[in-house]
Design a protein around this motif. Structure first.
Motif, short mmCIF file in Angstrom:
data_model
loop_
_atom_site.label_atom_id
_atom_site.label_comp_id
_atom_site.label_asym_id
_atom_site.label_seq_id
_atom_site.Cartn_x
_atom_site.Cartn_y
_atom_site.Cartn_z
N ASP A 23 0.83 -1.21 0.00
CA ASP A 23 0.00 0.00 0.00
C ASP A 23 0.86 1.26 0.00
O ASP A 23 0.59 2.22 -0.73
N ASP A 24 1.91 1.27 0.82
CA ASP A 24 2.78 2.44 0.90
C ASP A 24 3.46 2.73 -0.43
O ASP A 24 3.54 3.88 -0.87
N VAL A 25 3.93 1.68 -1.10
CA VAL A 25 4.60 1.85 -2.39
C VAL A 25 3.60 2.36 -3.43
O VAL A 25 3.90 3.29 -4.20
N ARG A 26 2.42 1.77 -3.46
CA ARG A 26 1.39 2.20 -4.42
C ARG A 26 0.97 3.65 -4.15
O ARG A 26 0.83 4.44 -5.08
N ARG A 27 0.78 3.98 -2.88
CA ARG A 27 0.38 5.34 -2.51
C ARG A 27 1.45 6.34 -2.94
O ARG A 27 1.14 7.40 -3.48
N ALA A 28 2.71 6.01 -2.73
CA ALA A 28 3.81 6.90 -3.12
C ALA A 28 3.83 7.07 -4.64
O ALA A 28 4.04 8.18 -5.13
N ALA A 29 3.60 5.99 -5.38
CA ALA A 29 3.59 6.08 -6.85
C ALA A 29 2.43 6.94 -7.32
O ALA A 29 2.59 7.76 -8.24
N ILE A 30 1.26 6.77 -6.73
CA ILE A 30 0.08 7.57 -7.11
C ILE A 30 0.33 9.05 -6.80
O ILE A 30 0.04 9.93 -7.62
N ASN A 31 0.89 9.33 -5.62
CA ASN A 31 1.18 10.72 -5.25
C ASN A 31 2.20 11.33 -6.19
O ASN A 31 2.06 12.49 -6.60
N LYS A 32 3.23 10.57 -6.57
CA LYS A 32 4.23 11.07 -7.49
C LYS A 32 3.61 11.36 -8.85
O LYS A 32 3.87 12.40 -9.46
N ARG A 33 2.78 10.43 -9.29
CA ARG A 33 2.11 10.63 -10.59
C ARG A 33 1.22 11.84 -10.57
O ARG A 33 1.19 12.61 -11.52
N SER A 34 0.50 12.04 -9.48
CA SER A 34 -0.39 13.21 -9.35
C SER A 34 0.40 14.50 -9.41
O SER A 34 -0.02 15.48 -10.04
N LYS A 35 1.57 14.51 -8.78
CA LYS A 35 2.41 15.72 -8.79
C LYS A 35 2.98 15.96 -10.18
O LYS A 35 3.08 17.09 -10.63
N ASP A 36 3.37 14.86 -10.87
CA ASP A 36 3.94 14.99 -12.21
C ASP A 36 2.89 15.49 -13.21
O ASP A 36 3.21 16.27 -14.10
N VAL A 37 1.65 15.03 -13.06
CA VAL A 37 0.59 15.40 -13.98
C VAL A 37 0.05 16.79 -13.65
O VAL A 37 -0.25 17.58 -14.53
N GLY A 38 -0.08 17.06 -12.36
CA GLY A 38 -0.72 18.30 -11.90
C GLY A 38 0.21 19.41 -11.86
O GLY A 38 0.22 20.49 -12.19
#
Length: 127
Positions: A112-127
């Motif tokens: 969960d922690d790894v997936r959450r970090a990847a989602i947060n990173k992706r959100s920052k990269d896109v946003g």
């Protein structure tokens, strides 16, 4: 801590043996008879077993408790396997895995922690 205690014991033992006129060498045994002669391993085992028996404990039970406490303290099972001389980690895990009920929760939380970090990173990269 154990090494410090053994060093203190070695000094105390050497002092006592010198009082008896015995000069201990580097290969001196940790556990000896009162005259410095080596204690037979069976004698030590019988002495320890007798004390443990009076407490209602066996050497095997003490060994099992030690392994249980190590695993409960989150010592890696591979370390426990090596320390206890099991031929494979599978043996250690077969015997003691019931002591690690939160192992699945820990694995799930790590994913969960790894997936959450990847989602947060992706959100920052896109946003």
């Amino acid at each position: 801590m154990v090494v410090d205690e053994l060093r203190c014991w070695r000094v105390a033992q050497a002092e006592e043996l010198l009082r008896l006129g015995i000069r201990p060498g580097d290969s001196w045994h940790v556990v000896t008879k009162s005259d410095g002669a080596p204690l037979q391993p069976r004698s030590l085992m019988h002495s320890v077993s007798a004390v443990l028996k009076s407490w209602g404990v066996t050497l095997h039970g003490l060994r099992h408790s030690h392994a249980s406490h190590l695993l409960a303290s989150k010592v890696h099972p591979k370390v426990v396997q090596e320390r206890f001389g099991h031929s494979s980690i599978a043996i250690t895990m077969d015997i003691y895995s019931h002591l690690m009920p939160n192992i699945e929760e820990g694995a799930a939380a790590a994913v969960d922690d790894v997936r959450r970090a990847a989602i947060n990173k992706r959100s920052k990269d896109v946003g």
